[in-house]
Design a protein around this motif. Structure first.
Motif, short mmCIF file in Angstrom:
data_model
loop_
_atom_site.label_atom_id
_atom_site.label_comp_id
_atom_site.label_asym_id
_atom_site.label_seq_id
_atom_site.Cartn_x
_atom_site.Cartn_y
_atom_site.Cartn_z
N ALA A 59 1.10 -0.81 0.39
CA ALA A 59 0.23 -0.11 -0.05
C ALA A 59 0.98 1.45 -0.02
O ALA A 59 2.38 0.95 0.50
CB ALA A 59 -0.80 0.00 1.16
N ASP A 60 0.40 2.47 -0.59
CA ASP A 60 1.37 4.27 -0.42
C ASP A 60 1.05 4.07 1.23
O ASP A 60 -0.01 4.13 1.55
CB ASP A 60 0.82 4.77 -1.65
N TYR A 61 2.00 5.03 1.53
CA TYR A 61 1.85 5.98 2.64
C TYR A 61 0.54 7.39 2.58
O TYR A 61 0.41 7.72 0.99
CB TYR A 61 3.03 6.04 3.12
N ASP A 62 0.06 7.65 2.85
CA ASP A 62 -1.03 8.59 3.17
C ASP A 62 0.28 10.04 2.79
O ASP A 62 0.98 10.22 3.17
CB ASP A 62 -1.28 9.12 4.26
N PRO A 63 -0.34 10.18 1.33
CA PRO A 63 0.83 11.90 1.01
C PRO A 63 0.04 13.08 2.11
O PRO A 63 0.76 13.26 1.72
CB PRO A 63 0.12 11.44 -0.49
N ALA A 64 -0.68 12.96 2.77
CA ALA A 64 -1.00 13.93 3.50
C ALA A 64 0.62 14.32 4.16
O ALA A 64 0.79 15.12 4.67
CB ALA A 64 -2.08 14.25 4.42
N ARG A 65 0.75 12.83 4.89
CA ARG A 65 2.04 12.36 5.35
C ARG A 65 3.40 11.92 5.12
O ARG A 65 4.47 12.65 5.28
CB ARG A 65 1.57 11.85 6.32
N VAL A 66 3.47 11.57 3.59
CA VAL A 66 4.80 11.31 3.02
C VAL A 66 4.60 11.48 1.50
O VAL A 66 3.50 11.20 0.81
CB VAL A 66 4.26 9.43 3.56
N PRO A 67 5.22 12.56 1.02
CA PRO A 67 4.35 13.38 0.40
C PRO A 67 5.22 12.99 -0.99
O PRO A 67 3.98 12.99 -2.31
CB PRO A 67 4.73 15.28 0.29
N THR A 68 6.30 12.16 -0.92
CA THR A 68 6.42 11.60 -1.87
C THR A 68 6.08 10.00 -1.76
O THR A 68 6.18 9.47 -0.98
CB THR A 68 8.25 11.27 -2.18
N PRO A 69 5.72 9.35 -3.04
CA PRO A 69 5.12 8.25 -2.72
C PRO A 69 6.08 7.10 -2.57
O PRO A 69 6.57 7.35 -3.85
CB PRO A 69 4.26 7.85 -4.48
N ILE A 70 5.66 5.84 -1.38
CA ILE A 70 6.13 5.07 -0.85
C ILE A 70 5.66 4.08 -0.72
O ILE A 70 4.70 4.38 -0.57
CB ILE A 70 7.13 5.50 -0.41
N VAL A 71 5.70 2.37 -1.65
CA VAL A 71 4.94 1.36 -1.74
C VAL A 71 5.43 1.26 -0.34
O VAL A 71 6.56 0.60 -0.21
CB VAL A 71 5.22 0.85 -2.84
#
Length: 266
Positions: A59-71
């Motif tokens: 799953a991806d991190y919440d973009p509000a917390r982690v602005p660069t996509p990380i699976v």
């Protein structure tokens, strides 16, 4: 060879044929930047692990917390930290679910188990899971970082200042092993700088803007397939964006305890 700004001669990145107890001790002491073992996992193990990635519930991190996509796959303790420095009870459910998913993936050669066994052999004693009230925590996450990661640090004793584990951790190390690497980019950089209060002026989401580390010595290492990397994550570190391809690593933390044991967690 790893790139280095030659200021502190002890703060450098070493390539070695295998990890040793001396490597672990000097990283814990903060007198070495990083140790890389090229080909720590052979290509067949990397290929099998990569094939299993698609069978894992990522799953991806919440973009509000982690602005660069990380699976990601697997729970990390810091993601379950409560406002008062405790651990959200959802962690245990998610840890059990991740263990079950890992078993279902059916890796014949488990890259996490192989890595822990070799690091335990280097230290001279088996690496055991860290525990909380006698319960073993999860260890061995997967991270696919293609767009880079912000400058940040990891320090279990700052994240959980009242204590996270039954064991008392006095030094923390980070381990990564790559089962897929990009065509270019994706370097890990480690700076000779640890958090200080003034750094909060450069806070950016979960990490920090580059100005927090721009005056400090650093080493940068570009991963190759199967490389194993150890460094002290209390030093600020970051990941550069890829130039084509996927950058996938299995990772965990090691803690050196007051009794000289090594414990692991994610």
């Amino acid at each position: 060879m790893p790139g280095t700004t030659a200021l502190d001669p002890l703060f450098h990145a070493a390539d070695a044929p295998r990890f040793t107890d001396r490597h672990l001790a000097t990283l814990a002491a903060g007198t070495l930047a990083a140790v890389r073992v090229p080909g720590f996992l052979d290509p067949a193990v990397c290929a099998a692990a990569l094939a299993a990635v698609d069978r894992l519930p990522t799953a991806d991190y919440d973009p509000a917390r982690v602005p660069t996509p990380i699976v990601r796959f697997g729970p990390a303790l810091n993601d379950y930290r409560t406002a008062n420095g405790g651990l959200d009870g959802r962690y245990w459910h998610d840890a059990e679910a991740a263990r079950a998913a890992w078993q279902r993936a059916g890796l014949r050669q488990d890259p996490i188990a192989l890595s822990l066994a070799r690091l335990g052999s280097a230290w001279g004693a088996a690496v055991t899971p860290a525990t909380i009230a006698g319960r073993a925590v999860f260890g061995g996450t997967l991270r696919e970082i293609n767009a880079g990661a912000l400058v940040h640090y990891d320090d279990i004793n700052r994240e959980f200042p009242t204590g996270a584990f039954d064991q008392e951790v006095i030094a923390q190390l980070a381990f990564n092993v790559w089962v897929a690497v990009p065509e270019g980019g994706g370097a890990t950089t480690v700076w000779r700088h640890r958090w200080e209060p003034a750094d909060e002026q450069a806070r950016d989401a979960y990490g920090y803007r580059p100005e927090a580390v721009e005056r400090f010595q650093s080493v940068s290492l570009t991963p190759q397939l199967g490389d194993g990397l150890l460094f002290n994550p209390a030093n600020y570190h970051a990941v550069a964006p890829n130039r084509g391809g996927r950058r996938i690593a299995f990772a965990f933390f090691l803690g050196l305890t007051t009794t000289g044991q090594l414990v692991a967690w994610s």
